[in-house]
Scaffold this motif. Structure first.
Motif, PDB file in Angstrom:
ATOM      1  N   LEU A  75     -58.498  23.975  -7.216  1.00  0.00           N
ATOM      2  CA  LEU A  75     -58.081  22.642  -7.645  1.00  0.00           C
ATOM      3  C   LEU A  75     -57.304  21.925  -6.546  1.00  0.00           C
ATOM      4  N   ARG A  76     -57.567  20.635  -6.397  1.00  0.00           N
ATOM      5  CA  ARG A  76     -56.845  19.838  -5.404  1.00  0.00           C
ATOM      6  C   ARG A  76     -55.350  19.794  -5.721  1.00  0.00           C
ATOM      7  N   ALA A  77     -55.025  19.683  -7.010  1.00  0.00           N
ATOM      8  CA  ALA A  77     -53.615  19.610  -7.407  1.00  0.00           C
ATOM      9  C   ALA A  77     -52.874  20.891  -7.021  1.00  0.00           C
ATOM     10  N   THR A  78     -53.528  22.037  -7.211  1.00  0.00           N
ATOM     11  CA  THR A  78     -52.912  23.314  -6.843  1.00  0.00           C
ATOM     12  C   THR A  78     -52.742  23.414  -5.330  1.00  0.00           C
ATOM     13  N   TYR A  79     -53.734  22.910  -4.608  1.00  0.00           N
ATOM     14  CA  TYR A  79     -53.667  22.894  -3.137  1.00  0.00           C
ATOM     15  C   TYR A  79     -52.492  22.041  -2.660  1.00  0.00           C
ATOM     16  N   THR A 136     -66.364  29.439 -12.112  1.00  0.00           N
ATOM     17  CA  THR A 136     -67.356  29.774 -11.084  1.00  0.00           C
ATOM     18  C   THR A 136     -66.742  30.504  -9.895  1.00  0.00           C
ATOM     19  N   GLY A 137     -65.410  30.374  -9.742  1.00  0.00           N
ATOM     20  CA  GLY A 137     -64.757  31.005  -8.601  1.00  0.00           C
ATOM     21  C   GLY A 137     -64.796  30.160  -7.342  1.00  0.00           C
ATOM     22  N   GLU A 138     -65.373  28.968  -7.443  1.00  0.00           N
ATOM     23  CA  GLU A 138     -65.455  28.077  -6.280  1.00  0.00           C
ATOM     24  C   GLU A 138     -64.060  27.609  -5.872  1.00  0.00           C
ATOM     25  N   LYS A 139     -63.773  27.676  -4.565  1.00  0.00           N
ATOM     26  CA  LYS A 139     -62.469  27.258  -4.042  1.00  0.00           C
ATOM     27  C   LYS A 139     -62.681  26.384  -2.803  1.00  0.00           C
ATOM     28  N   PRO A 140     -62.938  25.092  -3.034  1.00  0.00           N
ATOM     29  CA  PRO A 140     -63.281  24.205  -1.914  1.00  0.00           C
ATOM     30  C   PRO A 140     -62.097  23.690  -1.098  1.00  0.00           C
ATOM     31  N   PHE A 141     -60.872  23.956  -1.568  1.00  0.00           N
ATOM     32  CA  PHE A 141     -59.699  23.422  -0.877  1.00  0.00           C
ATOM     33  C   PHE A 141     -58.984  24.545  -0.123  1.00  0.00           C
ATOM     34  N   LYS A 142     -58.922  24.399   1.201  1.00  0.00           N
ATOM     35  CA  LYS A 142     -58.376  25.459   2.056  1.00  0.00           C
ATOM     36  C   LYS A 142     -57.128  24.982   2.794  1.00  0.00           C
ATOM     37  N   CYS A 143     -56.084  25.798   2.761  1.00  0.00           N
ATOM     38  CA  CYS A 143     -54.861  25.493   3.502  1.00  0.00           C
ATOM     39  C   CYS A 143     -55.094  25.797   4.978  1.00  0.00           C
ATOM     40  N   GLU A 144     -54.913  24.793   5.825  1.00  0.00           N
ATOM     41  CA  GLU A 144     -55.154  24.966   7.255  1.00  0.00           C
ATOM     42  C   GLU A 144     -54.028  25.723   7.948  1.00  0.00           C
ATOM     43  N   ILE A 145     -52.925  25.919   7.236  1.00  0.00           N
ATOM     44  CA  ILE A 145     -51.785  26.613   7.838  1.00  0.00           C
ATOM     45  C   ILE A 145     -51.876  28.125   7.633  1.00  0.00           C
ATOM     46  N   CYS A 146     -52.137  28.544   6.385  1.00  0.00           N
ATOM     47  CA  CYS A 146     -52.168  29.986   6.101  1.00  0.00           C
ATOM     48  C   CYS A 146     -53.543  30.498   5.686  1.00  0.00           C
ATOM     49  N   GLY A 147     -54.497  29.577   5.486  1.00  0.00           N
ATOM     50  CA  GLY A 147     -55.859  29.988   5.175  1.00  0.00           C
ATOM     51  C   GLY A 147     -56.146  30.265   3.716  1.00  0.00           C
ATOM     52  N   LYS A 148     -55.180  30.085   2.840  1.00  0.00           N
ATOM     53  CA  LYS A 148     -55.388  30.359   1.424  1.00  0.00           C
ATOM     54  C   LYS A 148     -56.304  29.303   0.812  1.00  0.00           C
TER      55      LYS A 148
END
Length: 209
Positions: A96-100, A80-92
């Motif tokens: 997946l939570r594991a990838t985050y 789906t392309g959904e990316k709900p996990f955002k890095c607060e340091i660099c914004g990426k």
């Protein structure tokens, strides 16, 4: 008091017997893929890899199977392309939570995965798994052409270029092609005039020939 590190170390060392058909202690053979295992318990656990019953939830888009609804839902985010996990340091953003969590190690420098045999630490559990093979001698990836075994899939693919003649690394200066990235890097010093780093001598000789 139980020394759990001692138990784990001895358990890890049992893996160097897996897949070795010449070892008489490996009396259990998987009828599906032919892998030899050191005990009936190990065979039972291994057979779960082949069992569809262990992964009853199927992705309708790619037919990949999962053992839980949660794992399936996480996988579907890749489609789906959904990316709900955002890095607060660099914004990426990550799907997946594991990838985050793995990404966050790049910022923190944390290496939570420790080898109980030598103490070396790693950011990724997959890196630790590959490292452990340096202790056990396990080489699960075999070349279909010559039968040589390798500890990682990447090493196998690099080796296979010897048989296929594939040379995916091309010099942008002179157009010469190489089958290894290190060979190209060593070759580039001919054009730049920089001092050669400490590459493997065989790589340097090959690149200069």
């Amino acid at each position: 008091m139980i020394d759990y590190n001692y138990v784990l170390r001895n358990h890890i060392l049992t893996h160097n017997q897996i897949g070795n058909a010449s070892d008489k202690s490996n009396t259990q053979r998987c009828d599906v893929c032919g892998t030899f295992l050191s005990s009936a318990y190990a065979l039972k656990a291994h057979l779960q890899l082949h069992s569809d019953n262990s992964k009853p939830y199927t992705c309708t888009l790619c037919d990949r199977r999962y053992s839980s609804v949660h794992s399936l839902r996480m996988h579907e985010q890749l489609h789906t392309g959904e990316k709900p996990f955002k890095c607060e340091i660099c914004g990426k953003d990550f799907s997946l939570r594991a990838t985050y969590k793995t990404h966050m190690f790049l910022h923190s420098g944390e290496r939570p995965h420790k080898c109980v045999l030598c103490g070396k630490r790693f950011k990724l559990s997959s890196s630790l798994k590959m490292h452990i093979r340096t202790h056990t001698g396990e080489k699960p990836h075999n070349c279909d052409t010559c039968g040589k075994g390798f500890s990682t899939l990447g090493n196998l693919r690099r080796h296979q270029r010897i048989h296929t003649g594939e040379k995916p690394y091309k010099c942008t200066e002179c157009g010469r092609e190489f089958n290894q990235s290190n060979s190209l890097k060593a070759h580039m010093h001919i054009h730049t005039g920089e001092n050669l780093p400490k590459y493997d001598i065989s790589v340097i000789i090959y690149s200069l020939s």
